[in-house]
Write a protein that holds these residues in place. Structure first.
Motif, PDB file in Angstrom:
ATOM      1  N   SER A 121      42.241  43.585  31.494  1.00 19.03           N
ATOM      2  CA  SER A 121      42.637  43.054  32.853  1.00 19.03           C
ATOM      3  C   SER A 121      43.833  43.589  33.227  1.00 19.03           C
ATOM      4  O   SER A 121      44.207  43.279  34.257  1.00 19.03           O
TER       5      SER A 121
ATOM      6  N   THR B 249      44.329  47.676  37.030  1.00 23.45           N
ATOM      7  CA  THR B 249      43.143  47.874  38.006  1.00 23.45           C
ATOM      8  C   THR B 249      43.291  49.257  38.808  1.00 23.45           C
ATOM      9  O   THR B 249      44.638  49.508  39.068  1.00 23.45           O
TER      10      THR B 249
ATOM     11  N   ARG C 182      37.607  40.413  36.017  1.00 24.75           N
ATOM     12  CA  ARG C 182      36.641  40.330  34.826  1.00 24.75           C
ATOM     13  C   ARG C 182      36.799  38.812  34.133  1.00 24.75           C
ATOM     14  O   ARG C 182      37.896  38.469  34.118  1.00 24.75           O
TER      15      ARG C 182
ATOM     16  N   VAL D 133      31.859  41.292  34.949  1.00 22.51           N
ATOM     17  CA  VAL D 133      32.894  41.972  35.959  1.00 22.51           C
ATOM     18  C   VAL D 133      32.432  41.561  37.218  1.00 22.51           C
ATOM     19  O   VAL D 133      31.222  41.663  37.416  1.00 22.51           O
TER      20      VAL D 133
ATOM     21  N   CYS E 129      27.702  49.281  38.455  1.00 23.58           N
ATOM     22  CA  CYS E 129      28.930  49.116  37.614  1.00 23.58           C
ATOM     23  C   CYS E 129      28.579  49.839  36.491  1.00 23.58           C
ATOM     24  O   CYS E 129      27.407  50.486  36.135  1.00 23.58           O
TER      25      CYS E 129
END
Length: 120
Positions: free
Chosen positions: A55, A58, A72, A79, A96
């Motif tokens: 994480s 991004t 997530r 997620v 996804c």
């Protein structure tokens, strides 16, 4: 083998919000970078957002920046894509995808998609 299952799509009015979820199978979810893509009718699939396994990093496409957020929860193998201020141009099937360490730098597993329809 990784299975990805999206949920949370539906019909929403312009200006509304939806949160998409993508649940992954297996024990190694915490090692995968994850992404969201979308494909509108008659258009190419396009990148929406991505998040690194930790994480820490991004990425958000310019077309949705400021409106969409990716996050997530590795403990839940899930997620999320939070979508705010939706407009009809966001109508698409949302997918996804997982980028596993064995994938050679590409997204090597994909979900079946969830439909998002934004009415004006």
């Amino acid at each position: 083998q990784v299975q990805l299952v999206e949920s949370g799509g539906g019909l929403v009015q312009a200006g509304g919000s939806l949160r998409l979820s993508c649940a992954a199978s297996g024990r190694s979810f915490g090692t995968y970078d994850m992404g969201w893509f979308r494909q509108a009718p008659g258009k190419e699939r396009e990148f929406v957002a991505a998040i690194s396994w930790s994480s820490f990093t991004t990425y958000i496409a310019n077309s949705v920046k400021g409106r969409f957020t990716i996050s997530r929860d590795n403990a839940k193998n899930t997620v999320y894509l939070q979508m705010n201020s939706l407009n009809p141009e966001d109508t698409a099937v949302y997918y996804c995808a997982a980028k596993t360490p064995q994938g050679g730098g590409r997204y090597d597993y994909w979900g079946q998609g969830t439909q998002v329809i934004v009415s004006s």
